[in-house]
Enzyme design. Sequence first.
Site, mmCIF file in Angstrom:
data_model
loop_
_atom_site.group_PDB
_atom_site.id
_atom_site.type_symbol
_atom_site.label_atom_id
_atom_site.label_comp_id
_atom_site.label_asym_id
_atom_site.label_seq_id
_atom_site.Cartn_x
_atom_site.Cartn_y
_atom_site.Cartn_z
ATOM 1 N N TRP A 9 0.842 -1.212 -0.027
ATOM 2 C CA TRP A 9 -0.210 -0.068 -0.163
ATOM 3 C C TRP A 9 0.924 1.258 0.203
ATOM 4 O O TRP A 9 0.250 2.326 -0.304
ATOM 5 C CB TRP A 9 -1.036 0.094 1.076
ATOM 6 N N GLU B 262 1.364 -1.997 12.689
ATOM 7 C CA GLU B 262 1.723 -3.657 12.859
ATOM 8 C C GLU B 262 2.277 -4.140 14.088
ATOM 9 O O GLU B 262 2.850 -5.260 14.180
ATOM 10 C CB GLU B 262 2.558 -3.838 11.725
ATOM 11 N N LYS C 150 3.362 1.313 16.317
ATOM 12 C CA LYS C 150 4.385 1.348 15.470
ATOM 13 C C LYS C 150 4.154 2.831 14.472
ATOM 14 O O LYS C 150 5.098 3.503 14.107
ATOM 15 C CB LYS C 150 4.282 0.163 14.324
ATOM 16 N N GLN C 151 2.844 2.994 14.249
ATOM 17 C CA GLN C 151 2.338 4.402 13.397
ATOM 18 C C GLN C 151 0.950 4.322 13.906
ATOM 19 O O GLN C 151 0.145 3.498 14.076
ATOM 20 C CB GLN C 151 2.646 4.157 12.075
#
Length: 731
Positions: free
Chosen positions: A332, A474, A586-587
């Site tokens: 993506w 993730e 992680k984000q």
Amino acid sequence: MTSALWTVTEETFNPKAQHHSETIFTSGNGYLESRGAFEEGYPGERRTTFLHGVFDDIPISFTELVNAPDWLELHLFLNGEFFRMDRGEILHYRRTLDLRTGRVNRTVRWRSPQGRITRLEFERFASLADEHVMVLRVHITPEDYSGTLEVRAGWNGDVDNLNYKHWEWLAQEATPEMCALHVRTQATKIELGAASRLSLASGVLAEKTAWDVHNHPTQVVKTTLEQGKTLTVEKTAVYFTSRDVKNPYQAAQEKLLGLPVPAWDALWEPHARAWEEDWQACDVEIEGDDEAQIAVRFSLFQLLAAAPRHDERVSIGAKTLSGYGYRGHVFWDTEIFMLPFFTYTRPQIARNLLSYRYHNLEGARKKARDGGYQGAQFPWESAATGEEVTPTWVPHYADRTKVIRIWTGDIEIHISSMVCFGIWQYWKATGDEPFLLERGAQIFFEVARFWASRAEWNETTGKYEFNDVIGPDEYHDHVDNNAFTNAFARWTLEKAVWLMDYLRQNHPQAAEAYTKNLGLTDEELHRWQEVARRIDYAVDPQTGLVEQFKGYFQRRDVNLQAMEPRTESVQVIFGIEGTNETQVLKQPDVLMLAYLLPELFDKKSLQVNYDYYTPRTDHTYGSSLGPSIQAIMACRVGKQEDAYEHFIRAARADLRDVRGNAGDGIHGASAGGVWQAVVFGFGGLQFHNGKWTVTPHLPHHWKRLVFRFTYRGKSYVIDLPNKGPFSSEEA
């Protein structure tokens, strides 16, 4: 702008940072990219040239881009001594990448083991005007001796991918005037034809021979060197594959024979013009911050060098074509991070990238069927066919004797909506109605079918749910009702219904064709509406705080600030399972959602979510995708200093190797995110109902920002002096 702001420079060579340097000095032309390996070779190098679409399978394991026979090979023997930088003594070294033209230069002043001093200047480029052609040359100046020169150059067909060999030999030719090689991938049966020649300046007397070594045809040129006088050697090379033509071996030789001798000057001018045209449409100018200026141009150069201009069946992988990372697979990263740059500067390239998804729609249908679903589910990692190629197991990052189960290919499902979102943004920006009618709408309808079949009805809550998923963050897997995933499932279903209404009103024949060919019924469209209306989406009605996924707020909170200073990611410190039990990100999914679908957040809820999720994000060692988006959101909540901190972290991702993995290849998503951070963040460019506005949020030390974009067929140049708010809209 001075030339220094267009140049990436390396003043000393550090063998310990060799792979990082190879990535930084990657150059290409949208058909291929070659890492910045030295022409003569160096111990431990990762010497690759990758061509778009040339994938091959490793049995029972995975598919990967194939390292092509090496066009860079050029061996120099100066008075019988083999020049290489790990031999003799380096008296001077300088390497540059000219971002305006993609030319890589390397100047070396070398004292041989026997004490002779030679100045060598290497140059190379892959033609942007003729994508099958590459040229390199070296200027050789003996400073304190006269003697002999022997040059050996050809094609090494014995190349490998980290010790796995994909090519089988078919044929070759070696004459004093040309070397050619014909090979084929073992599993996918893609043929490659390569041809090259060595030449010297006109009038130079030389002895030319050839070595017809199996799988390594080589030309040899011998001549004399005169003290203080410069001699130039040129190598011209050509690639064709069976993806391009029926007979690539013949095509490569015919192309080479049609080029002038020597070829550099004749090929350079159209190549430089092609790059100038790109930069006229794409350049970003920053006054007052030289590091940011070079970093932005470097990011854009790497995107442009990887961008397929003449092939709509390939896309840009997460590591572009610049290294072995992710084996050339497409994520993506392309649609969300790289595509906007092309959509608003080079829309034809954007169309090619989206067409790759259309041509691989059958692979997405297969993935949906294999999972027991309807429609099309695009794979988390995609290669040549659009089928899922995410590895199931990979070596553990801390202990290579162990393996880790990779779940992203199974349950990170939001990518299908990311493809649709890229199509939607492209159509809105370009008005490309034929693409929407012929390709985009079909993808929307098939993805909507997937979401409707993937949704699970919860009788207790009266909601549709998406359970056992991974969102963009993730660090947390196997979660239920991820806010980002659910919101985009709803968005896709709603837009698919809207598109059918749009087609019926404006293109009834297309609507009828889709209804017939896809078997779409009003009942199915109504179900899409019902599923969209009842998808679970957890938001506090009082504060506007969105829970990233069900149960997220109950996970252990961690004070990341108290862990500083650190040099590792939280996942390395706590372990995979340990991190999964915390709130560390992680984000931040919710902030990414707020960026892509800002209509879901008012000013208050945006601030609340920014304040909650920002301190819980592993900004430095988490995802390379996060910092650029974090910078944009910091601009939108008025935190300029924070915005610049996140932006510069993204800008340094490759140039400074901030995560220690740039040797695997360019972080393509970070490169695209850097452009978005500048244009949509600091520049404040936004689009509403066919109009655009600019509300700058420039860093205090920037004196001026200039950027370019194309919207609905018109090109604009936005010039923003740093003197307060500015607003404009399309006339």
